[in-house]
Design a protein around this motif. Structure first.
Motif, PDB file in Angstrom:
ATOM      1  N   GLN A 108       0.834  -1.196   0.000  1.00  0.00           N
ATOM      2  CA  GLN A 108       0.000   0.000   0.000  1.00  0.00           C
ATOM      3  C   GLN A 108       0.868   1.245   0.000  1.00  0.00           C
ATOM      4  O   GLN A 108       1.989   1.247   0.517  1.00  0.00           O
ATOM      5  CB  GLN A 108      -0.899   0.002   1.230  1.00  0.00           C
ATOM      6  CG  GLN A 108      -2.002   1.052   1.199  1.00  0.00           C
ATOM      7  CD  GLN A 108      -2.973   0.920   2.359  1.00  0.00           C
ATOM      8  OE1 GLN A 108      -2.689   0.226   3.336  1.00  0.00           O
ATOM      9  NE2 GLN A 108      -4.113   1.567   2.253  1.00  0.00           N
ATOM     10  N   ALA A 109       0.370   2.314  -0.581  1.00  0.00           N
ATOM     11  CA  ALA A 109       1.091   3.586  -0.587  1.00  0.00           C
ATOM     12  C   ALA A 109       1.472   3.973   0.841  1.00  0.00           C
ATOM     13  O   ALA A 109       0.675   3.824   1.770  1.00  0.00           O
ATOM     14  CB  ALA A 109       0.225   4.673  -1.222  1.00  0.00           C
TER      15      ALA A 109
ATOM     16  N   ASP B 282      16.157  12.041  -8.596  1.00  0.00           N
ATOM     17  CA  ASP B 282      15.449  13.051  -7.802  1.00  0.00           C
ATOM     18  C   ASP B 282      14.128  12.515  -7.252  1.00  0.00           C
ATOM     19  O   ASP B 282      13.714  12.878  -6.150  1.00  0.00           O
ATOM     20  CB  ASP B 282      15.188  14.290  -8.655  1.00  0.00           C
ATOM     21  CG  ASP B 282      16.454  15.098  -8.928  1.00  0.00           C
ATOM     22  OD1 ASP B 282      16.437  15.906  -9.859  1.00  0.00           O
ATOM     23  OD2 ASP B 282      17.455  14.884  -8.209  1.00  0.00           O
ATOM     24  N   SER B 283      13.472  11.654  -8.022  1.00  0.00           N
ATOM     25  CA  SER B 283      12.142  11.171  -7.633  1.00  0.00           C
ATOM     26  C   SER B 283      12.164  10.270  -6.405  1.00  0.00           C
ATOM     27  O   SER B 283      11.114  10.038  -5.796  1.00  0.00           O
ATOM     28  CB  SER B 283      11.496  10.437  -8.802  1.00  0.00           C
ATOM     29  OG  SER B 283      12.297   9.332  -9.197  1.00  0.00           O
TER      30      SER B 283
ATOM     31  N   ASN C 178      11.169   3.330   1.158  1.00  0.00           N
ATOM     32  CA  ASN C 178      10.206   3.792   2.149  1.00  0.00           C
ATOM     33  C   ASN C 178       9.242   4.783   1.521  1.00  0.00           C
ATOM     34  O   ASN C 178       9.513   5.343   0.452  1.00  0.00           O
ATOM     35  CB  ASN C 178      10.931   4.456   3.320  1.00  0.00           C
ATOM     36  CG  ASN C 178      11.830   3.501   4.067  1.00  0.00           C
ATOM     37  OD1 ASN C 178      11.469   2.353   4.333  1.00  0.00           O
ATOM     38  ND2 ASN C 178      13.024   3.949   4.413  1.00  0.00           N
ATOM     39  N   THR C 179       8.137   5.010   2.193  1.00  0.00           N
ATOM     40  CA  THR C 179       7.123   5.970   1.738  1.00  0.00           C
ATOM     41  C   THR C 179       6.812   5.750   0.260  1.00  0.00           C
ATOM     42  O   THR C 179       6.848   6.677  -0.562  1.00  0.00           O
ATOM     43  CB  THR C 179       7.597   7.418   1.981  1.00  0.00           C
ATOM     44  OG1 THR C 179       8.273   7.523   3.231  1.00  0.00           O
ATOM     45  CG2 THR C 179       6.409   8.358   2.011  1.00  0.00           C
ATOM     46  N   LEU C 180       6.519   4.527  -0.071  1.00  0.00           N
ATOM     47  CA  LEU C 180       6.273   4.183  -1.473  1.00  0.00           C
ATOM     48  C   LEU C 180       5.027   4.881  -1.996  1.00  0.00           C
ATOM     49  O   LEU C 180       4.042   5.089  -1.270  1.00  0.00           O
ATOM     50  CB  LEU C 180       6.144   2.673  -1.622  1.00  0.00           C
ATOM     51  CG  LEU C 180       7.495   1.934  -1.598  1.00  0.00           C
ATOM     52  CD1 LEU C 180       7.299   0.459  -1.272  1.00  0.00           C
ATOM     53  CD2 LEU C 180       8.207   2.103  -2.925  1.00  0.00           C
ATOM     54  N   GLU C 181       5.106   5.218  -3.278  1.00  0.00           N
ATOM     55  CA  GLU C 181       4.014   5.905  -3.973  1.00  0.00           C
ATOM     56  C   GLU C 181       3.572   5.056  -5.160  1.00  0.00           C
ATOM     57  O   GLU C 181       4.356   4.257  -5.682  1.00  0.00           O
ATOM     58  CB  GLU C 181       4.510   7.272  -4.469  1.00  0.00           C
ATOM     59  CG  GLU C 181       5.067   8.167  -3.383  1.00  0.00           C
ATOM     60  CD  GLU C 181       5.785   9.388  -3.939  1.00  0.00           C
ATOM     61  OE1 GLU C 181       5.984   9.459  -5.177  1.00  0.00           O
ATOM     62  OE2 GLU C 181       6.158  10.274  -3.136  1.00  0.00           O
ATOM     63  N   PRO C 182       2.320   5.222  -5.590  1.00  0.00           N
ATOM     64  CA  PRO C 182       1.876   4.461  -6.774  1.00  0.00           C
ATOM     65  C   PRO C 182       2.797   4.661  -7.974  1.00  0.00           C
ATOM     66  O   PRO C 182       2.952   3.742  -8.793  1.00  0.00           O
ATOM     67  CB  PRO C 182       0.479   5.036  -7.028  1.00  0.00           C
ATOM     68  CG  PRO C 182      -0.003   5.432  -5.667  1.00  0.00           C
ATOM     69  CD  PRO C 182       1.214   5.965  -4.965  1.00  0.00           C
TER      70      PRO C 182
ATOM     71  N   THR D   5       4.572  -3.346  -6.889  1.00  0.00           N
ATOM     72  CA  THR D   5       3.276  -2.732  -7.184  1.00  0.00           C
ATOM     73  C   THR D   5       2.794  -1.989  -5.955  1.00  0.00           C
ATOM     74  O   THR D   5       2.662  -2.587  -4.878  1.00  0.00           O
ATOM     75  CB  THR D   5       2.249  -3.784  -7.611  1.00  0.00           C
ATOM     76  OG1 THR D   5       2.753  -4.502  -8.753  1.00  0.00           O
ATOM     77  CG2 THR D   5       0.926  -3.121  -7.977  1.00  0.00           C
ATOM     78  N   VAL D   6       2.556  -0.697  -6.107  1.00  0.00           N
ATOM     79  CA  VAL D   6       2.106   0.141  -4.995  1.00  0.00           C
ATOM     80  C   VAL D   6       0.694   0.609  -5.308  1.00  0.00           C
ATOM     81  O   VAL D   6       0.453   1.247  -6.336  1.00  0.00           O
ATOM     82  CB  VAL D   6       3.027   1.356  -4.804  1.00  0.00           C
ATOM     83  CG1 VAL D   6       2.604   2.154  -3.569  1.00  0.00           C
ATOM     84  CG2 VAL D   6       4.490   0.920  -4.682  1.00  0.00           C
ATOM     85  N   TRP D   7      -0.226   0.275  -4.423  1.00  0.00           N
ATOM     86  CA  TRP D   7      -1.592   0.701  -4.665  1.00  0.00           C
ATOM     87  C   TRP D   7      -1.970   1.830  -3.720  1.00  0.00           C
ATOM     88  O   TRP D   7      -1.483   1.928  -2.603  1.00  0.00           O
ATOM     89  CB  TRP D   7      -2.566  -0.473  -4.559  1.00  0.00           C
ATOM     90  CG  TRP D   7      -2.464  -1.286  -3.308  1.00  0.00           C
ATOM     91  CD1 TRP D   7      -1.482  -2.153  -2.959  1.00  0.00           C
ATOM     92  CD2 TRP D   7      -3.413  -1.339  -2.235  1.00  0.00           C
ATOM     93  NE1 TRP D   7      -1.733  -2.734  -1.748  1.00  0.00           N
ATOM     94  CE2 TRP D   7      -2.922  -2.262  -1.289  1.00  0.00           C
ATOM     95  CE3 TRP D   7      -4.629  -0.701  -1.986  1.00  0.00           C
ATOM     96  CZ2 TRP D   7      -3.611  -2.563  -0.111  1.00  0.00           C
ATOM     97  CZ3 TRP D   7      -5.314  -1.008  -0.821  1.00  0.00           C
ATOM     98  CH2 TRP D   7      -4.788  -1.925   0.102  1.00  0.00           C
ATOM     99  N   GLY D   8      -2.832   2.684  -4.253  1.00  0.00           N
ATOM    100  CA  GLY D   8      -3.158   3.898  -3.533  1.00  0.00           C
ATOM    101  C   GLY D   8      -4.019   3.643  -2.318  1.00  0.00           C
ATOM    102  O   GLY D   8      -4.537   2.551  -2.107  1.00  0.00           O
TER     103      GLY D   8
END
Length: 125
Positions: A11-12, A62-63, A84-88, A113-116
């Motif tokens: 999860q995000a 940078d991202s 850490n702090t993964l984003e979609p 796979t990161v889901w919102g």
């Protein structure tokens, strides 16, 4: 080839740790070279995420700065990517290779796979 592992569905806001080691054929050359993590999302070109030099110096896209950390264990001939702090937007297949990349060393990669977190929908009459 390099062998990646540790991907998954998260999860995000969550975290994952990816690991990369080398096949026996290239294991003897593992330590001297700069190693890097790359990623490729559907429809996009493969991009450099992070790299780590023989002396331990690191660079990051940078991202991912401030969220991802690349590290290595020379005795285990393993490179890690702590995410850490993964984003979609981090959803991709992640690969490791040397930097610059050597074409024959690309492995299968590991899918992240990161889901919102979703959005609340309320229906009232």
């Amino acid at each position: 080839q390099f062998v990646e592992s540790g991907g998954g569905l998260v999860q995000a806001g969550g975290s994952l740790r990816l690991s990369c080691t080398a096949s026996r054929a290239i294991l003897s050359t593992f330590n001297p070279y700069t190693k890097a993590w790359y990623r490729q999302s559907p429809g996009k070109q493969r991009e450099l995420v992070a790299s780590i030099r023989h002396d331990g110096g690191t660079t990051y896209a940078d991202s991912v700065k401030g969220r991802f950390t690349i590290s290595k264990n020379n005795s285990k001939k393993t490179v890690y990517l702590h995410m850490n702090t993964l984003e979609p937007e981090d959803t991709a297949v992640y690969y490791c290779n040397t930097f610059p990349a050597y074409e024959d060393n690309w492995g299968q990669g590991t899918q992240v796979t990161v889901w919102g977190q979703g959005t609340q929908v309320t229906v009232s009459s």
